[in-house]
Scaffold this active site. Structure first.
Site, PDB file in Angstrom:
ATOM      1  CG  ASP A 255      -0.344  -0.098   2.506  1.00  0.00           C
ATOM      2  OD1 ASP A 255       0.784  -0.192   2.554  1.00  0.00           O
ATOM      3  OD2 ASP A 255      -1.299  -0.064   3.556  1.00  0.00           O
TER       4      ASP A 255
ATOM      5  CE  LYS B  64       3.097  -5.972   3.597  1.00  0.00           C
ATOM      6  NZ  LYS B  64       2.790  -4.970   4.260  1.00  0.00           N
TER       7      LYS B  64
ATOM      8  CD  GLU C 218       7.830  -0.837   7.477  1.00  0.00           C
ATOM      9  OE1 GLU C 218       6.979  -1.272   7.245  1.00  0.00           O
ATOM     10  OE2 GLU C 218       8.061   0.308   6.792  1.00  0.00           O
TER      11      GLU C 218
HETATM   12  O1  KIV Z   1       3.626  -1.291   1.592  1.00  0.00           O
HETATM   13  C1  KIV Z   1       4.728  -1.829   1.519  1.00  0.00           C
HETATM   14  O2  KIV Z   1       5.599  -1.363   0.660  1.00  0.00           O
HETATM   15  C2  KIV Z   1       5.076  -2.450   2.711  1.00  0.00           C
HETATM   16  C3  KIV Z   1       6.625  -2.523   2.919  1.00  0.00           C
HETATM   17  C4  KIV Z   1       7.179  -1.385   3.236  1.00  0.00           C
HETATM   18  C5  KIV Z   1       6.924  -3.858   3.568  1.00  0.00           C
HETATM   19  O3  KIV Z   1       4.246  -2.795   3.284  1.00  0.00           O
END
Ligand code: KIV
Length: 263
Positions: free
Chosen positions: A44, A112, A181
């Site tokens: 996102d 995710k 993260e």
């Molecule tokens: O949205 C994204 O790019 C992510 C990464 C920072 C892991 O969740």
């Protein structure tokens, strides 16, 4: 061409081979990146990197579905992860309805979701209904407004204990891997040892099971700011600007198009 990974091969990579994850938001870059990436994340972060917004919170499920299809069209041989947007998994019913949309309207391999112990029940509901889930703990970009910024985690004993609980809770709920993260490297290493599923780090040091970077950071397209954890593998912004300037100069100097570019 690399063989497409499966949930089983991703789980089996733990301790055997570091996993490479890169974000992509469109077919063109997905096709280029799939040769080196084990997993492509339609993050996102596209709301910022592609949409120019300040944070990830306003991306919609329809937009995620559109971009996930674009990525899947380009990276037909990659394992694709689709981020569930902010507000789409606040309870079990919404989470399942929205994740089913991702599975029915795109060929993504998993979703995710951000959160640990507090989201374990939701992860469990998704995994027990046929949705593969990649977890995301530590610094949570979707908490940017509620936490008043991006906060590195694992800075004290209480945060560390919670992070380990978070990792174990989402593993027990059926997640097959997780992103960690913005966590101090020694704590990320502890988290990695505390679970049997792969831990993919971003800003979490080297002692994890894989790494993820946002493609526009990694390729140096984003000029305004470079987070400490980013390494630029290309000076993309400079190269794009130089190419655009050469084109503009040739158009203005009537050097382009030449005979060979003309019907
Ligand atoms: O949205 C994204 O790019 C992510 C990464 C920072 C892991 O969740």
């Amino acid at each position: 061409m690399n063989k497409k990974l499966t949930i089983t091969s991703i789980k089996n990579a733990k301790g055997v081979k570091p996993l490479v994850m890169i974000t992509a938001y469109d077919a063109l870059f997905a096709k280029l990146l799939q040769e080196s990436a084990d997993m492509i994340l339609v993050g996102d972060s596209l709301n910022m990197s592609f949409g120019g917004k300040n944070d990830t919170l306003s991306i919609t499920l329809d937009q995620m579905i559109y971009h996930t299809n674009a990525v899947c069209n380009g990276a037909r041989n990659s394992f694709v992860v689709c981020d569930m947007p902010f507000g789409t998994y606040t309870n079990k019913e919404d989470a399942l309805r929205n994740a089913v949309r991702v599975f029915q309207e795109t060929p993504a391999d998993c979703v995710k979701i951000e959160g640990g112990e507090d989201k374990a029940e939701i992860v469990q509901h998704l995994t027990s209904n046929g949705i593969a889930v990649c977890g995301h703990i530590g610094l949570l970009p979707q908490a940017y407004r509620s936490e008043g910024g991006y906060k590195v985690k694992g800075k004290n004993e209480a945060e560390t204990v919670q992070l380990i609980k978070d990792a174990q809770a989402i593993e027990s709920a059926g997640a097959f891997c997780m992103v960690v993260e913005g966590v101090k490297a020694d704590i990320a290493a502890e988290i990695t040892k505390s679970v049997e599923i792969p831990v993919i780090g971003i800003g979490a040091g080297a002692d994890v099971d894989g790494q993820v970077l946002v493609f526009s950071d990694m390729l140096g397209f984003y000029e305004a700011f470079t987070p400490k954890f980013v390494k630029k593998y290309l000076d993309g912004a400079k190269l794009v600007k130089e190419a655009a300037k050469s084109y503009a100069d040739e158009v203005m100097g009537k050097e382009f198009p030449k005979e060979e570019h003309t019907y």
